[in-house]
Design a protein around this motif. Structure first.
Motif, PDB file in Angstrom:
ATOM      1  N   MET A  94      44.267 -25.547  70.012  1.00 49.25           N
ATOM      2  CA  MET A  94      43.938 -25.940  68.639  1.00 49.25           C
ATOM      3  C   MET A  94      44.556 -24.985  67.631  1.00 49.25           C
ATOM      4  O   MET A  94      44.836 -23.826  67.936  1.00 49.25           O
ATOM      5  CB  MET A  94      42.425 -25.948  68.431  1.00 49.25           C
ATOM      6  N   THR A  95      44.706 -25.488  66.429  1.00 51.80           N
ATOM      7  CA  THR A  95      45.066 -24.660  65.289  1.00 51.80           C
ATOM      8  C   THR A  95      43.800 -24.453  64.477  1.00 51.80           C
ATOM      9  O   THR A  95      43.056 -25.396  64.226  1.00 51.80           O
ATOM     10  CB  THR A  95      46.162 -25.329  64.441  1.00 51.80           C
ATOM     11  N   GLN A 109      47.528 -21.100  65.814  1.00 50.89           N
ATOM     12  CA  GLN A 109      47.407 -21.990  66.957  1.00 50.89           C
ATOM     13  C   GLN A 109      47.213 -21.093  68.172  1.00 50.89           C
ATOM     14  O   GLN A 109      47.941 -20.113  68.364  1.00 50.89           O
ATOM     15  CB  GLN A 109      48.639 -22.873  67.169  1.00 50.89           C
ATOM     16  N   ILE A 110      46.229 -21.434  68.992  1.00 54.53           N
ATOM     17  CA  ILE A 110      45.936 -20.645  70.183  1.00 54.53           C
ATOM     18  C   ILE A 110      46.733 -21.225  71.341  1.00 54.53           C
ATOM     19  O   ILE A 110      46.544 -22.385  71.714  1.00 54.53           O
ATOM     20  CB  ILE A 110      44.430 -20.645  70.484  1.00 54.53           C
ATOM     21  N   GLY A 121      52.808 -18.014  63.619  1.00 63.73           N
ATOM     22  CA  GLY A 121      51.507 -18.669  63.547  1.00 63.73           C
ATOM     23  C   GLY A 121      50.863 -19.046  64.860  1.00 63.73           C
ATOM     24  O   GLY A 121      49.931 -19.848  64.870  1.00 63.73           O
ATOM     25  N   SER A 122      51.318 -18.484  65.969  1.00 56.96           N
ATOM     26  CA  SER A 122      50.669 -18.778  67.253  1.00 56.96           C
ATOM     27  C   SER A 122      50.246 -17.471  67.916  1.00 56.96           C
ATOM     28  O   SER A 122      50.979 -16.483  67.889  1.00 56.96           O
ATOM     29  CB  SER A 122      51.589 -19.584  68.171  1.00 56.96           C
ATOM     30  N   ILE A 123      49.040 -17.482  68.475  1.00 53.76           N
ATOM     31  CA  ILE A 123      48.502 -16.291  69.128  1.00 53.76           C
ATOM     32  C   ILE A 123      48.103 -16.627  70.556  1.00 53.76           C
ATOM     33  O   ILE A 123      47.739 -17.763  70.868  1.00 53.76           O
ATOM     34  CB  ILE A 123      47.299 -15.698  68.373  1.00 53.76           C
ATOM     35  N   MET A 129      41.569 -12.061  68.550  1.00 51.70           N
ATOM     36  CA  MET A 129      41.256 -13.120  67.587  1.00 51.70           C
ATOM     37  C   MET A 129      40.894 -14.412  68.313  1.00 51.70           C
ATOM     38  O   MET A 129      39.882 -15.048  68.010  1.00 51.70           O
ATOM     39  CB  MET A 129      42.434 -13.352  66.636  1.00 51.70           C
ATOM     40  N   ALA A 130      41.701 -14.813  69.273  1.00 50.25           N
ATOM     41  CA  ALA A 130      41.417 -16.048  70.018  1.00 50.25           C
ATOM     42  C   ALA A 130      40.093 -15.935  70.765  1.00 50.25           C
ATOM     43  O   ALA A 130      39.297 -16.877  70.766  1.00 50.25           O
ATOM     44  CB  ALA A 130      42.557 -16.362  70.984  1.00 50.25           C
TER      45      ALA A 130
END
Length: 158
Positions: A94-95, A109-110, A121-123, A129-130
């Motif tokens: 998900m974002t 976005q995970i 923007g993706s982790i 954080m995730a």
């Protein structure tokens, strides 16, 4: 001993010193995009091996073979995970849109470890954080590194 033999020995020790690429002990969750990236890298490395063999470039061949072993292992243990579009809690893939107490916003976005690019923007799903976001809903607050964030939106990627 000729210089040619010394140079070859140096190359061998340089290749051996690199060793294998370590494979993460964490679950290898991947998005559909992440799985496609792994498969594309495997194809690219196979082509690189063919070119290196044809050119007799032993060092490039060894490096490509090492990387191919890594990506082969990552493909072998990849677990495709697609979030349920109706989910009201944060899940892998998900974002998540966030806002901090100063009104600053962030969107993450995970994704899987190999796919993560924080600057874009993706982790990674194993990032702090995730980990703090998983299972949370819109409106809930999380704290990461002493900073409080409110979840303002969830988007399940297609």
């Amino acid at each position: 001993m000729s210089r040619a033999f010394t140079r070859e020995d140096d190359n061998e020790s340089a290749i051996a010193a690199l060793g294998e690429r370590p494979v993460s002990p964490h679950r290898n969750l991947v998005t559909q995009r992440g799985l496609a990236l792994i498969e594309a890298e495997i194809v690219r490395l196979r082509e690189e091996i063919v070119r290196a063999e044809a050119e007799g470039d032993r060092e490039r061949l060894e490096l490509a073979a090492r990387d191919l072993r890594y990506w082969g292992a990552r493909r072998e243990n990849a677990e495709l995970s697609v979030p349920d579009a109706d989910s009201d809690v944060v899940r892998f893939g998900m974002t998540v849109a966030l806002e901090d107490e100063d009104g600053r916003t962030a969107r993450w976005q995970i994704v899987g470890e190999d796919e993560a690019e924080p600057a874009k923007g993706s982790i990674s799903h194993i990032s702090p954080m995730a980990q703090a976001l998983f299972g949370q809903k819109v409106g809930e607050l999380i704290t990461v590194n002493g900073r409080e964030w409110e979840i303002v939106d969830l988007i399940a990627e297609a």
